[in-house]
Design an enzyme around this catalytic site. Sequence first.
Site, short mmCIF file in Angstrom:
data_model
loop_
_atom_site.label_atom_id
_atom_site.label_comp_id
_atom_site.label_asym_id
_atom_site.label_seq_id
_atom_site.Cartn_x
_atom_site.Cartn_y
_atom_site.Cartn_z
N TYR A 34 5.26 21.80 -19.15
CA TYR A 34 6.49 21.04 -18.97
C TYR A 34 7.35 21.06 -20.24
O TYR A 34 6.84 20.96 -21.35
CB TYR A 34 6.17 19.58 -18.67
CG TYR A 34 5.59 19.33 -17.30
CD1 TYR A 34 6.30 19.68 -16.15
CD2 TYR A 34 4.34 18.73 -17.16
CE1 TYR A 34 5.76 19.43 -14.88
CE2 TYR A 34 3.81 18.48 -15.90
CZ TYR A 34 4.53 18.82 -14.77
OH TYR A 34 4.01 18.57 -13.53
N CYS A 47 -0.66 17.62 -19.20
CA CYS A 47 -0.16 17.17 -17.90
C CYS A 47 -1.02 16.01 -17.40
O CYS A 47 -1.99 15.62 -18.04
CB CYS A 47 -0.23 18.31 -16.87
SG CYS A 47 0.49 19.86 -17.41
N MET A 48 -0.68 15.48 -16.23
CA MET A 48 -1.42 14.33 -15.71
C MET A 48 -2.90 14.66 -15.49
O MET A 48 -3.78 13.87 -15.81
CB MET A 48 -0.79 13.84 -14.40
CG MET A 48 -1.36 12.52 -13.91
SD MET A 48 -0.67 11.95 -12.37
CE MET A 48 0.94 11.39 -12.87
N ASP A 49 -3.16 15.86 -14.95
CA ASP A 49 -4.54 16.20 -14.57
C ASP A 49 -5.04 17.48 -15.20
O ASP A 49 -6.18 17.88 -14.95
CB ASP A 49 -4.63 16.36 -13.04
CG ASP A 49 -3.79 15.34 -12.31
OD1 ASP A 49 -4.07 14.14 -12.48
OD2 ASP A 49 -2.84 15.74 -11.61
#
Length: 383
Positions: free
Chosen positions: A274, A321-323
Site C-alpha cells: 500500500y 497490511c492487516m493480515d
Amino acid sequence: MEIHVNQIEKRSWVEINLYQLRQNLIEYRSQLKRDAQIMAVIKADAYGHGDVQVAKLLSRCGVTMLAVSNIDEAIGLREAGIAGEILLLGYSSPIYAEVLRDFDLTQAIVSEEYAQALVETGIRVKCQFAVDTGMNRIGIDADNADECEHIIRFYANKLNVTGLFTHFCAADSTGSESTAFTWEQVSKFKAVVDRVSDLRLPFIHCCNSVAGLRYLDGSKVFDGIGDIVRLGIILYGLAPDNSITLPAGILPALSWKSSISMVKHVHAGESVGYGRTYVADNERVVATVTTGYADGLNRLLSNRGFVLIHGKKAPIIGRICMDQTMVDVTHIPNVKMGDKVVILGKSGDIEYNANDMAKDLNTIGYEVLCSISKRVQRFYLDS
Ligand SMILES: *Cc1c(COP(=O)(O)O)cnc(C)c1O
C-alpha cells in the site's frame, strides 16, 4: 523439545513453553528471601500467554495467589476451575458486588468513595485497600497516614478487608533518585501498615517483579510490610526495562511464528504494498508472511522491522497490511511457500524477543506481548 504445529495450516501462532515459565518461577523464587511468597500477576491474558493455561501451571507449582485487572478476567479463571485467591487490581463497578462475592473474588478498594459505594450494596465484599504512596493512580493517600488508618478501621468491619497493598512507580529504574523514591514509598506504606497491624490483615504487599529482586532479596531489611511479591513480567522471562539484567536461566517463554504464503521476484523500479512506500532499486526476492497488524504486528514496523527466516533477518518492506506482510529474502536461499517465519523468538543463532521489538517501537515489552491479538492461536509445550 519442540512444539509441532502444522505450518501450512497455521497462519500466525504463538508457542508458549510452560517448562520455561516454571523455570522462571523457580529461578525467581530462589532469588528471594526464604519466606517470600508469590502472587502471580496474570492480567491481560497472562501478558498474552493465556491466563487459564498459566494459572493451571502455577497451581501445580504451588502458587495460590493470583492477580488480574478486572472482573471478566477473574470470572474466566473461576469458570475454568481455578481456585485460590484472586485479587482484582483495578476498579469494578459496585453493581458487581454480588458477582464478586459469588465468585469469591477479592476487589481492590481504589478510594474511600469506592469503599462506601461497596458498603451501600449491602454485600460484604472481600477486598484489599490500595494505598497510594506516589504513583497517583489508585488508592487512599498514604501522605495522610492518620486518615488512612481511620478509613481502614472504619471499613474493616463493614467490608471483608483482607489486606493492603501499594505499587511502586520507579522500581525498575536503578538511578539513585528512583531508588530513593522507592524507599520513600516503602516507608509511607510501612507507616500505614504499622498503624493497623492489630487488625492482622493477612495480605500485605508492595513489590512488583523487579522490586522483588531489588528490594526483597534477603539482604535488605524489609520487615513488616509484607513478603508477598506480585510477580508479573519476569515470570514471562522478560526484564521490565533493558537496564535490568535478569538472573541467568530466566528466559522468554513465548515465541511468535508465522508462515510464508508465496515468494516472488520484484524487478527494479517496482513497488511493494500500500502507498508504494517501498520501491526496489534492483531485482529483489520478496516473500509474503501471513501475519499483519490485525494479529498485533505493529504497523510502525513498516519499512523498519524484520522477521527471522532460516536463521537470518528478513527486513519488512512496504507497509504492514492487516493480515499480511512482505519481507525481503533476496539474501536468504531457498525460501518457499510454507516456510516458517519467526516474529518473536529464536531462529538459528538470532534471537529477537519482545523487549527487542519494543526497543524498535520505542515502547516496552509488556505492550508488545499484550498486543498479540486473540486470533493468533496459542500452542503449549506442556510441563
Ligand atoms: C501489573 C502489575 C504488577 C506486575 O508488574 P510487573 O512489572 O509485570 O511485575 C504488580 N502490581 C500491580 C498493581 C500491577 O498493576
